[in-house]
Design a protein around this motif. Structure first.
Motif, PDB file in Angstrom:
ATOM      1  N   GLY A 293      25.278 -18.058 -39.751  1.00 23.46           N
ATOM      2  CA  GLY A 293      26.640 -18.260 -39.089  1.00 23.46           C
ATOM      3  C   GLY A 293      26.835 -16.868 -38.474  1.00 23.46           C
ATOM      4  N   GLU A 294      28.254 -16.489 -38.646  1.00 23.98           N
ATOM      5  CA  GLU A 294      28.727 -15.071 -38.132  1.00 23.98           C
ATOM      6  C   GLU A 294      29.326 -14.475 -39.305  1.00 23.98           C
ATOM      7  OE1 GLU A 294      29.633 -12.065 -36.628  1.00 23.98           O
ATOM      8  OE2 GLU A 294      28.606 -13.525 -35.271  1.00 23.98           O
ATOM      9  N   SER A 295      28.504 -13.325 -39.718  1.00 26.25           N
ATOM     10  CA  SER A 295      28.892 -12.626 -40.793  1.00 26.25           C
ATOM     11  C   SER A 295      30.176 -11.994 -40.785  1.00 26.25           C
ATOM     12  CB  SER A 295      27.773 -11.477 -40.836  1.00 26.25           C
ATOM     13  OG  SER A 295      27.718 -10.636 -39.775  1.00 26.25           O
ATOM     14  N   THR A 296      30.731 -11.549 -39.660  1.00 26.99           N
ATOM     15  CA  THR A 296      32.073 -10.987 -39.509  1.00 26.99           C
ATOM     16  C   THR A 296      33.135 -11.942 -40.081  1.00 26.99           C
ATOM     17  OG1 THR A 296      32.197 -11.279 -37.028  1.00 26.99           O
ATOM     18  CG2 THR A 296      31.437  -9.053 -37.930  1.00 26.99           C
ATOM     19  N   THR A 297      32.978 -13.091 -39.408  1.00 25.81           N
ATOM     20  CA  THR A 297      33.920 -14.403 -39.634  1.00 25.81           C
ATOM     21  C   THR A 297      33.875 -14.643 -41.051  1.00 25.81           C
ATOM     22  OG1 THR A 297      33.682 -15.081 -37.280  1.00 25.81           O
ATOM     23  CG2 THR A 297      34.444 -16.559 -39.050  1.00 25.81           C
ATOM     24  N   MET A 298      32.451 -14.860 -41.877  1.00 23.77           N
ATOM     25  CA  MET A 298      32.198 -15.076 -43.191  1.00 23.77           C
ATOM     26  C   MET A 298      33.137 -14.317 -44.030  1.00 23.77           C
ATOM     27  SD  MET A 298      28.109 -16.207 -43.506  1.00 23.77           S
ATOM     28  CE  MET A 298      27.747 -17.810 -42.875  1.00 23.77           C
ATOM     29  N   PHE A 299      33.153 -12.808 -43.787  1.00 28.21           N
ATOM     30  CA  PHE A 299      33.740 -12.142 -44.920  1.00 28.21           C
ATOM     31  C   PHE A 299      35.165 -12.233 -44.782  1.00 28.21           C
ATOM     32  CE2 PHE A 299      33.989  -8.615 -41.694  1.00 28.21           C
ATOM     33  CZ  PHE A 299      35.345  -7.992 -42.119  1.00 28.21           C
ATOM     34  N   LYS A 300      35.612 -12.289 -43.627  1.00 29.58           N
ATOM     35  CA  LYS A 300      37.069 -12.478 -43.228  1.00 29.58           C
ATOM     36  C   LYS A 300      37.722 -13.776 -43.936  1.00 29.58           C
ATOM     37  CE  LYS A 300      37.358  -9.748 -38.982  1.00 29.58           C
ATOM     38  NZ  LYS A 300      37.107  -9.896 -37.686  1.00 29.58           N
ATOM     39  N   LEU A 301      36.945 -14.819 -43.695  1.00 32.21           N
ATOM     40  CA  LEU A 301      37.288 -16.196 -44.442  1.00 32.21           C
ATOM     41  C   LEU A 301      37.115 -16.204 -45.756  1.00 32.21           C
ATOM     42  CD1 LEU A 301      35.549 -18.999 -41.839  1.00 32.21           C
ATOM     43  CD2 LEU A 301      38.289 -18.474 -42.268  1.00 32.21           C
ATOM     44  N   ALA A 302      36.163 -15.337 -46.265  1.00 33.88           N
ATOM     45  CA  ALA A 302      35.948 -15.291 -47.782  1.00 33.88           C
ATOM     46  C   ALA A 302      37.164 -14.478 -48.428  1.00 33.88           C
ATOM     47  CB  ALA A 302      34.933 -14.741 -48.238  1.00 33.88           C
ATOM     48  N   ARG A 303      37.588 -13.802 -47.738  1.00 36.20           N
ATOM     49  CA  ARG A 303      38.929 -12.876 -48.276  1.00 36.20           C
ATOM     50  C   ARG A 303      40.319 -13.870 -47.987  1.00 36.20           C
ATOM     51  NH1 ARG A 303      38.304  -8.510 -50.961  1.00 36.20           N
ATOM     52  NH2 ARG A 303      37.300  -6.940 -50.232  1.00 36.20           N
TER      53      ARG A 303
ATOM     54  N   PHE B 263      40.277 -17.108 -48.226  1.00 37.45           N
ATOM     55  CA  PHE B 263      40.452 -18.240 -49.333  1.00 37.45           C
ATOM     56  C   PHE B 263      40.162 -17.600 -50.555  1.00 37.45           C
ATOM     57  CE2 PHE B 263      39.880 -20.433 -45.207  1.00 37.45           C
ATOM     58  CZ  PHE B 263      40.466 -21.774 -45.335  1.00 37.45           C
ATOM     59  N   GLU B 264      40.222 -16.192 -50.816  1.00 35.22           N
ATOM     60  CA  GLU B 264      40.118 -15.807 -52.148  1.00 35.22           C
ATOM     61  C   GLU B 264      38.876 -16.191 -52.788  1.00 35.22           C
ATOM     62  OE1 GLU B 264      43.705 -17.076 -54.205  1.00 35.22           O
ATOM     63  OE2 GLU B 264      44.795 -15.558 -53.221  1.00 35.22           O
ATOM     64  N   LEU B 265      37.754 -16.099 -51.912  1.00 36.88           N
ATOM     65  CA  LEU B 265      36.351 -16.319 -52.461  1.00 36.88           C
ATOM     66  C   LEU B 265      35.625 -15.023 -52.629  1.00 36.88           C
ATOM     67  CD1 LEU B 265      35.243 -19.539 -51.046  1.00 36.88           C
ATOM     68  CD2 LEU B 265      35.042 -18.890 -53.509  1.00 36.88           C
ATOM     69  N   PHE B 266      36.286 -13.885 -51.958  1.00 38.98           N
ATOM     70  CA  PHE B 266      35.188 -12.619 -51.762  1.00 38.98           C
ATOM     71  C   PHE B 266      34.938 -12.152 -53.271  1.00 38.98           C
ATOM     72  CE2 PHE B 266      34.018  -8.564 -50.843  1.00 38.98           C
ATOM     73  CZ  PHE B 266      33.349  -8.522 -49.510  1.00 38.98           C
ATOM     74  N   GLU B 267      36.005 -11.640 -53.878  1.00 38.34           N
ATOM     75  CA  GLU B 267      35.924 -11.291 -55.187  1.00 38.34           C
ATOM     76  C   GLU B 267      35.166 -12.045 -56.208  1.00 38.34           C
ATOM     77  OE1 GLU B 267      38.663 -10.735 -53.550  1.00 38.34           O
ATOM     78  OE2 GLU B 267      38.721  -8.445 -53.302  1.00 38.34           O
ATOM     79  N   PRO B 268      35.499 -13.414 -56.278  1.00 39.16           N
ATOM     80  CA  PRO B 268      34.905 -14.279 -57.215  1.00 39.16           C
ATOM     81  C   PRO B 268      33.288 -14.224 -56.969  1.00 39.16           C
ATOM     82  CG  PRO B 268      36.891 -15.027 -56.569  1.00 39.16           C
ATOM     83  CD  PRO B 268      36.693 -14.023 -55.792  1.00 39.16           C
ATOM     84  N   ILE B 269      33.012 -14.504 -55.771  1.00 39.83           N
ATOM     85  CA  ILE B 269      31.434 -14.326 -55.297  1.00 39.83           C
ATOM     86  C   ILE B 269      30.785 -12.917 -55.928  1.00 39.83           C
ATOM     87  CG2 ILE B 269      29.693 -14.507 -53.454  1.00 39.83           C
ATOM     88  CD1 ILE B 269      31.526 -16.544 -51.917  1.00 39.83           C
ATOM     89  N   GLN B 270      31.495 -11.978 -55.637  1.00 39.18           N
ATOM     90  CA  GLN B 270      30.988 -10.694 -55.876  1.00 39.18           C
ATOM     91  C   GLN B 270      30.769 -10.621 -57.417  1.00 39.18           C
ATOM     92  OE1 GLN B 270      33.727  -7.589 -54.314  1.00 39.18           O
ATOM     93  NE2 GLN B 270      31.830  -6.945 -53.063  1.00 39.18           N
ATOM     94  N   LYS B 271      31.814 -11.137 -58.178  1.00 29.78           N
ATOM     95  CA  LYS B 271      31.689 -10.949 -59.568  1.00 29.78           C
ATOM     96  C   LYS B 271      30.401 -11.693 -60.134  1.00 29.78           C
ATOM     97  CE  LYS B 271      36.670  -9.989 -60.600  1.00 29.78           C
ATOM     98  NZ  LYS B 271      37.602 -10.298 -61.174  1.00 29.78           N
TER      99      LYS B 271
END
Length: 210
Positions: free
Chosen positions: A49-59, A61-69
């Motif tokens: 997809g588009e990596s820059t869009t992905m990280f912003k959407l993950a932030r 929708f509060e998924l960024f840190e849960p996935i990292q963990k």
């Protein structure tokens, strides 16, 4: 063990194609858009997809840190194209604010093969598979450097990019520059499913020993 549940990061990218490939292997596959869905997963695919869009959407929708963990805790994760960028510890030619989930000790170059018009296909030898994989590259990254614990699984065989690394594995993390979800060859998805099953079985065994 019972069949694992594998999630596909579903906020952006080639979600449907990955879900279809997993379903064809008899695996329970779900789209992941919120932390509660991530909690159900034994493994996760981060699609192209588009990596820059992905990280912003993950932030958002509060998924960024849960996935990292979950990645830090050993959850098997498979990144394709933009998903490879999301798993990389280091990026060349990323945006100034670009974040990654990290976990893979690699340096990737974003859009390394060129723009959309430079998309191409080709056959690759892939470690562990008897026959070559037909790989589709669309605005794809490549891996410029790998850490000592990273296994290189595939390289471009010919052309101007000959020798460039396009598939890697490090422990429970797998990544490809290309799109294995395109077409009917599900062998790389099967490799990932086997990684998830192996990791889940090991974790269950350790739990029984407590």
């Amino acid at each position: 063990m019972t069949s694992p549940t594998i999630g596909v990061f579903a906020l952006q990218g080639d979600v449907r194609e990955h879900l279809h490939a997993l379903a064809g292997l008899g695996v329970e596959a779900i789209g992941v858009r919120r932390p509660s869905e991530l909690e159900r997963c034994d493994g996760l695919i981060i699609p192209g997809g588009e990596s820059t869009t992905m990280f912003k959407l993950a932030r958002t929708f509060e998924l960024f840190e849960p996935i990292q963990k979950r990645i830090a805790g050993g959850m098997p994760t498979f990144g394709t194209c933009a998903g490879m960028i999301m798993l990389a510890d280091r990026i060349v030619d990323g945006t100034s604010d670009q974040e990654t989930l990290g976990g893979l000790d690699i340096t990737v170059r974003r859009n390394a093969f060129g723009r959309q018009v430079d998309s191409f296909e080709g056959n690759l030898d892939f470690t562990g598979l008897d026959d070559p994989v037909h790989a589709v590259f669309i605005r794809a990254p490549w891996v410029e450097q790998v850490g000592a614990d990273v296994e290189v699984l595939a390289r471009v065989a010919s052309g101007d990019a000959a020798g460039r690394i396009v598939a890697v594995r490090q422990g429970p993390l797998l990544a490809t520059s290309f799109h294995p979800e395109v077409g009917s060859d599900s062998r790389i998805h099967r490799v990932f499913v086997e990684m998830v099953v192996s990791t889940s079985s090991t974790a269950a065994g350790l739990g029984k020993g407590r």
